[in-house]
Scaffold this motif. Structure first.
Motif, PDB file in Angstrom:
ATOM      1  N   ALA A  82       0.831  -1.202   0.000  1.00  0.00           N
ATOM      2  CA  ALA A  82       0.000   0.000   0.000  1.00  0.00           C
ATOM      3  C   ALA A  82       0.869   1.257   0.000  1.00  0.00           C
ATOM      4  O   ALA A  82       0.585   2.232  -0.715  1.00  0.00           O
ATOM      5  CB  ALA A  82      -0.933  -0.001   1.212  1.00  0.00           C
ATOM      6  N   GLU A  83       1.946   1.252   0.798  1.00  0.00           N
ATOM      7  CA  GLU A  83       2.874   2.384   0.822  1.00  0.00           C
ATOM      8  C   GLU A  83       3.501   2.597  -0.546  1.00  0.00           C
ATOM      9  O   GLU A  83       3.671   3.734  -1.010  1.00  0.00           O
ATOM     10  CB  GLU A  83       3.978   2.135   1.859  1.00  0.00           C
ATOM     11  N   TYR A  84       3.838   1.477  -1.195  1.00  0.00           N
ATOM     12  CA  TYR A  84       4.504   1.564  -2.491  1.00  0.00           C
ATOM     13  C   TYR A  84       3.549   2.084  -3.565  1.00  0.00           C
ATOM     14  O   TYR A  84       3.938   2.896  -4.410  1.00  0.00           O
ATOM     15  CB  TYR A  84       5.042   0.192  -2.889  1.00  0.00           C
ATOM     16  N   LEU A  85       2.318   1.632  -3.535  1.00  0.00           N
ATOM     17  CA  LEU A  85       1.332   2.095  -4.503  1.00  0.00           C
ATOM     18  C   LEU A  85       1.089   3.594  -4.340  1.00  0.00           C
ATOM     19  O   LEU A  85       0.900   4.317  -5.328  1.00  0.00           O
ATOM     20  CB  LEU A  85       0.026   1.322  -4.340  1.00  0.00           C
ATOM     21  N   THR A  86       1.118   4.076  -3.105  1.00  0.00           N
ATOM     22  CA  THR A  86       0.977   5.506  -2.841  1.00  0.00           C
ATOM     23  C   THR A  86       2.155   6.276  -3.439  1.00  0.00           C
ATOM     24  O   THR A  86       1.971   7.352  -4.031  1.00  0.00           O
ATOM     25  CB  THR A  86       0.885   5.781  -1.329  1.00  0.00           C
ATOM     26  N   LEU A  87       3.369   5.726  -3.310  1.00  0.00           N
ATOM     27  CA  LEU A  87       4.563   6.365  -3.881  1.00  0.00           C
ATOM     28  C   LEU A  87       4.422   6.487  -5.396  1.00  0.00           C
ATOM     29  O   LEU A  87       4.770   7.529  -5.978  1.00  0.00           O
ATOM     30  CB  LEU A  87       5.811   5.558  -3.526  1.00  0.00           C
ATOM     31  N   ILE A  88       3.923   5.441  -6.039  1.00  0.00           N
ATOM     32  CA  ILE A  88       3.728   5.477  -7.495  1.00  0.00           C
ATOM     33  C   ILE A  88       2.738   6.583  -7.864  1.00  0.00           C
ATOM     34  O   ILE A  88       3.009   7.424  -8.739  1.00  0.00           O
ATOM     35  CB  ILE A  88       3.216   4.115  -8.012  1.00  0.00           C
ATOM     36  N   LYS A  89       1.589   6.576  -7.210  1.00  0.00           N
ATOM     37  CA  LYS A  89       0.534   7.539  -7.547  1.00  0.00           C
ATOM     38  C   LYS A  89       0.983   8.977  -7.320  1.00  0.00           C
ATOM     39  O   LYS A  89       0.745   9.857  -8.151  1.00  0.00           O
ATOM     40  CB  LYS A  89      -0.720   7.235  -6.722  1.00  0.00           C
ATOM     41  N   GLU A  90       1.649   9.233  -6.186  1.00  0.00           N
ATOM     42  CA  GLU A  90       2.096  10.595  -5.877  1.00  0.00           C
ATOM     43  C   GLU A  90       3.194  11.043  -6.829  1.00  0.00           C
ATOM     44  O   GLU A  90       3.233  12.216  -7.237  1.00  0.00           O
ATOM     45  CB  GLU A  90       2.560  10.673  -4.423  1.00  0.00           C
ATOM     46  N   SER A  91       4.106  10.131  -7.182  1.00  0.00           N
ATOM     47  CA  SER A  91       5.189  10.476  -8.102  1.00  0.00           C
ATOM     48  C   SER A  91       4.650  10.780  -9.488  1.00  0.00           C
ATOM     49  O   SER A  91       5.132  11.690 -10.179  1.00  0.00           O
ATOM     50  CB  SER A  91       6.214   9.335  -8.172  1.00  0.00           C
ATOM     51  N   LYS A  92       3.629  10.041  -9.916  1.00  0.00           N
ATOM     52  CA  LYS A  92       3.018  10.294 -11.221  1.00  0.00           C
ATOM     53  C   LYS A  92       2.361  11.675 -11.254  1.00  0.00           C
ATOM     54  O   LYS A  92       2.379  12.359 -12.290  1.00  0.00           O
ATOM     55  CB  LYS A  92       1.979   9.212 -11.537  1.00  0.00           C
ATOM     56  N   LYS A  93       1.793  12.099 -10.137  1.00  0.00           N
ATOM     57  CA  LYS A  93       1.167  13.417 -10.069  1.00  0.00           C
ATOM     58  C   LYS A  93       2.200  14.537 -10.170  1.00  0.00           C
ATOM     59  O   LYS A  93       1.939  15.584 -10.766  1.00  0.00           O
ATOM     60  CB  LYS A  93       0.394  13.568  -8.749  1.00  0.00           C
TER      61      LYS A  93
END
Length: 271
Positions: A82-93
């Protein structure tokens, strides 16, 4: 004017400088600054299977029921993911360049579902780093290589985004050392040096001339702008840099692209 655009693993990059998986890429804020400094793409800090399994094992209590231990192990896996998926989403933004997820694994038991969720989170590609050092005296010929193929094949069946395999040929494993006073194993030299460049130059040169239907990125020893040019001349379409950015700050990215552009102009290359 020279054109630094290139393609790697099906991704369009504005230049061949990829920031490799490390502490440099473990937050959206850091990744935004790397993109602003001119990086062509970013490989996120790896999700480590070994670390997840170790943390789960440390929390196990012999007094627990087996079901409780299994629950803890599952909880840790899901929390880390879950932490990693958040990192992906925030970095894409925050970034307007390709974001490449990275998983560091030694089995294919858990990663198939993880890979699917990583794709759904918006990662542009997935880098697989199989952390396995062959040291078994009862080693069955070909089994080490087959593990790479099996993991890759299973993940490719699950995701449609590009998958990058970080081969042992080019991988710089953690360097061990020993403290002779404490008689303990410690980490050796953390950063790569210019001397490490010879290995990727050799194997990219050999591999790209024989297997030319995939892209190659040089990793390890790309410690100067000149090394970027050398890697491309050897057959790489991109380079992954880490130590050079740690040691020279994000300014290394701009220095490298300016040097590459000037060198291309001097040699008559338009793209």
């Amino acid at each position: 004017m020279t054109d630094l655009k290139t393609t790697f693993a099906g991704l369009s990059l504005r230049n061949p400088i990829i920031i490799s998986s490390s502490g440099l890429t473990n937050s959206a804020g850091k990744n935004k600054r790397l993109a602003e400094a001119g990086a062509g793409a970013i490989v996120l800090k790896s999700l480590f299977e070994e670390q997840i399994m170790l943390e789960a094992d440390q929390l196990k209590d012999p007094a627990f029921y087996p079901e409780a231990s299994d629950y803890l192990e599952e909880y840790i896996r899901e929390h880390k993911l879950a932490e990693y998926l958040t990192l992906i989403k925030e970095s894409k933004k925050e970034c307007n360049i390709p974001i490449i997820a990275s998983i560091n694994c030694y089995s294919d038991a858990e990663w198939i579902d993880f890979a699917k969720q990583i794709q759904e989170a918006g990662a542009d590609a997935l880098e697989i780093n199989i952390l396995a050092l062959q040291s078994d005296v009862q080693y069955t010929y070909g089994s080490f290589e087959q593990r790479h193929i099996d993991i890759l094949r299973h993940i490719k069946r699950t995701v449609s985004i590009p998958v990058i395999m970080k081969l042992v040929l080019f991988n710089r494993f953690y360097q061990p050392d020993i403290n002779i006073e404490n008689m303990e194993q410690i980490s050796g030299a953390v950063f790569s040096t210019s001397a490490d460049l010879a290995t990727p130059l050799r194997w990219i040169g050999i591999a790209s001339s024989v297997v030319d239907k995939i892209d190659y990125a040089a990793s390890g020893g790309v410690s100067s702008p000149e090394a970027v040019v050398k890697a491309i001349l050897a057959g790489a379409t991109a380079v992954e840099v880490c130590s050079a950015v740690y040691q020279n700050t994000n300014a290394f990215i701009g220095e490298s692209t300016r040097f590459l552009s000037a060198w291309m102009e001097r040699k008559g290359f338009e793209s």
